[in-house]
Design an enzyme around this catalytic site. Sequence first.
Site, mmCIF file in Angstrom:
data_model
loop_
_atom_site.group_PDB
_atom_site.id
_atom_site.type_symbol
_atom_site.label_atom_id
_atom_site.label_comp_id
_atom_site.label_asym_id
_atom_site.label_seq_id
_atom_site.Cartn_x
_atom_site.Cartn_y
_atom_site.Cartn_z
ATOM 1 N N ARG A 224 89.326 57.863 91.725
ATOM 2 C CA ARG A 224 89.493 59.309 91.660
ATOM 3 C C ARG A 224 89.825 59.825 93.052
ATOM 4 O O ARG A 224 89.378 59.244 94.063
ATOM 5 C CB ARG A 224 88.214 59.988 91.169
ATOM 6 C CG ARG A 224 87.943 59.843 89.698
ATOM 7 C CD ARG A 224 88.892 60.725 88.861
ATOM 8 N NE ARG A 224 88.585 60.670 87.444
ATOM 9 C CZ ARG A 224 89.209 59.919 86.542
ATOM 10 N NH1 ARG A 224 90.195 59.118 86.914
ATOM 11 N NH2 ARG A 224 88.876 59.965 85.270
ATOM 12 N N HIS A 272 98.887 59.705 89.026
ATOM 13 C CA HIS A 272 97.819 59.393 88.061
ATOM 14 C C HIS A 272 98.390 58.741 86.788
ATOM 15 O O HIS A 272 98.187 59.243 85.674
ATOM 16 C CB HIS A 272 97.018 60.654 87.718
ATOM 17 C CG HIS A 272 95.640 60.337 87.214
ATOM 18 N ND1 HIS A 272 94.527 61.066 87.547
ATOM 19 C CD2 HIS A 272 95.196 59.358 86.388
ATOM 20 C CE1 HIS A 272 93.452 60.563 86.948
ATOM 21 N NE2 HIS A 272 93.846 59.521 86.240
HETATM 22 P P1 NDP Z 1 82.817 51.185 84.513
HETATM 23 O O1 NDP Z 1 81.755 52.173 84.272
HETATM 24 O O2 NDP Z 1 83.056 50.103 83.518
HETATM 25 O O3 NDP Z 1 82.566 50.444 85.910
HETATM 26 C C1 NDP Z 1 82.151 51.119 87.050
HETATM 27 C C2 NDP Z 1 81.868 50.105 88.142
HETATM 28 O O4 NDP Z 1 81.591 50.810 89.355
HETATM 29 C C3 NDP Z 1 80.632 49.245 87.842
HETATM 30 O O5 NDP Z 1 80.838 47.932 88.256
HETATM 31 C C4 NDP Z 1 79.544 49.902 88.688
HETATM 32 O O6 NDP Z 1 78.518 49.012 89.105
HETATM 33 C C5 NDP Z 1 80.346 50.341 89.891
HETATM 34 N N1 NDP Z 1 79.651 51.419 90.598
HETATM 35 C C6 NDP Z 1 79.274 52.630 90.133
HETATM 36 N N2 NDP Z 1 78.608 53.314 91.075
HETATM 37 C C7 NDP Z 1 78.544 52.509 92.148
HETATM 38 C C8 NDP Z 1 77.963 52.629 93.430
HETATM 39 N N3 NDP Z 1 77.288 53.731 93.798
HETATM 40 N N4 NDP Z 1 78.082 51.605 94.289
HETATM 41 C C9 NDP Z 1 78.734 50.482 93.935
HETATM 42 N N5 NDP Z 1 79.308 50.292 92.720
HETATM 43 C C10 NDP Z 1 79.217 51.296 91.849
HETATM 44 O O7 NDP Z 1 84.149 52.025 84.754
HETATM 45 P P2 NDP Z 1 85.662 51.577 84.491
HETATM 46 O O8 NDP Z 1 85.898 50.277 85.149
HETATM 47 O O9 NDP Z 1 86.002 51.694 83.052
HETATM 48 O O10 NDP Z 1 86.460 52.759 85.228
HETATM 49 C C11 NDP Z 1 86.267 53.014 86.599
HETATM 50 C C12 NDP Z 1 86.958 54.317 86.995
HETATM 51 O O11 NDP Z 1 88.364 54.159 87.047
HETATM 52 C C13 NDP Z 1 86.785 55.510 86.051
HETATM 53 O O12 NDP Z 1 85.512 56.105 86.201
HETATM 54 C C14 NDP Z 1 87.901 56.412 86.486
HETATM 55 O O13 NDP Z 1 87.461 57.246 87.542
HETATM 56 C C15 NDP Z 1 88.958 55.454 87.025
HETATM 57 N N6 NDP Z 1 90.142 55.416 86.165
HETATM 58 C C16 NDP Z 1 91.358 55.741 86.710
HETATM 59 C C17 NDP Z 1 92.494 55.677 85.953
HETATM 60 C C18 NDP Z 1 93.830 55.946 86.540
HETATM 61 O O14 NDP Z 1 94.821 56.003 85.816
HETATM 62 N N7 NDP Z 1 93.941 56.081 87.842
HETATM 63 C C19 NDP Z 1 92.469 55.315 84.532
HETATM 64 C C20 NDP Z 1 91.147 54.966 84.067
HETATM 65 C C21 NDP Z 1 90.037 55.042 84.867
HETATM 66 P P3 NDP Z 1 77.562 48.264 88.059
HETATM 67 O O15 NDP Z 1 78.433 47.214 87.406
HETATM 68 O O16 NDP Z 1 76.509 47.673 88.879
HETATM 69 O O17 NDP Z 1 77.095 49.316 87.085
HETATM 70 C C1 OXD Z 2 90.930 57.942 82.917
HETATM 71 C C2 OXD Z 2 92.073 58.341 83.690
HETATM 72 O O1 OXD Z 2 89.816 58.175 83.354
HETATM 73 O O2 OXD Z 2 93.167 58.444 83.140
HETATM 74 O O3 OXD Z 2 91.129 57.334 81.844
HETATM 75 O O4 OXD Z 2 91.958 58.561 84.887
#
Ligand code: NDP
Ligand code: OXD
Length: 309
Positions: A224, A272
Amino acid sequence: MTMLYHGLEARGLVWKGIFEARVPQLPFLRWGHDPVDPAQVRYLAAWNAPADFVAQFPNLEVLFSVGAGIDQLPLAALPPQVRVVRMVEQGIITGMAEYVAMACLALHRDLPFFIAEQRAGCWTYRHTRLAFETRVGIMGLGELGKAALEILKPLGFALSGWSRSEHHIDGITCFAGLAGFDEFLTQADIFVCLLPLTLETRGILCRKTFDKMPPGSAIVNAGRGGHLIAGDLICALDSGQLRAAMLDVTDPEPLPEGHQFYSHPAIFLTPHVAAETRHGSAGEVLADNVLRVLTGEPLLGEVDRIKGY
Ligand code: NDP
Ligand code: OXD
């Protein structure tokens, strides 16, 4: 009892068709198209919604994000008993894996340098490296982080990852929590941010972080825009501490006309589009999840509202 959808019209039509076939007992209403009795709305699917919009539905039980992230939803205004579910679907996962592979290969093979040389009319040789000589560190080992590792691994990159809790992934050096962050930052040449935006991760791509990376590192932000401190990035690029940044997300979006990111020679922007929610596959996942709610089964992608992701 109804399901309400707020968002792109084309997606709404596809999802309506899927719901009519798979969940015929639950009327699927499209905001702005169908008459809605607010008291009947138990489930709401939206990418974003103004705070007062959510407050209109006193009997809301589950808020489904159309995307994988949920930070864009007005969660602070949402009563604590309302469940929040993010989108976990193969279209987003595959899209993100492709984007990360593209970004890492482009940075690893110095595409920014070669494009700049071409634009300057120069035929400039520079030694290239093979993937095993480049280290990639993935920030966030969730659905998307793991998919990124899977696509990068057969290419030969030396891989590491960082998450909140401990992970053990075959062939990947994993670090966890604040205690593991500094060491993680010494372990890569390209860092890919796939974190959710939470109170803990906001602003994580900042000067303090960049200073701990090996000089000349590159970053990719597909998490983000709020993860990145824009001014710190410019300083790190201008000083050479970082050599390039590929950004799919910015704060705000769209980035205003004239913003420095558009013209900075070491910044590469996409609007995005790293991973898009695919109408068909996401509609099936949403229908699966609604059927799970109706039968009291655990939901795929339910958010821990305390952790914020
Ligand atoms: P998940 O919830 O599956 O994974 C999140 C990961 O981040 C987990 O491994 C988690 O750790 C880790 N995490 C969270 N907080 C912390 C922290 N404070 N310190 C270290 N690690 C942390 O999310 P997704 O993989 O599905 O998606 C991730 C993000 O990608 C979304 O939230 C969104 O913002 C972004 N996104 C962007 C898109 C784009 O087009 N640019 C499209 C889709 C998503 P743990 O495993 O230990 O819980
Ligand atoms: C999502 C994104 O969160 O598009 O799926 O960023």
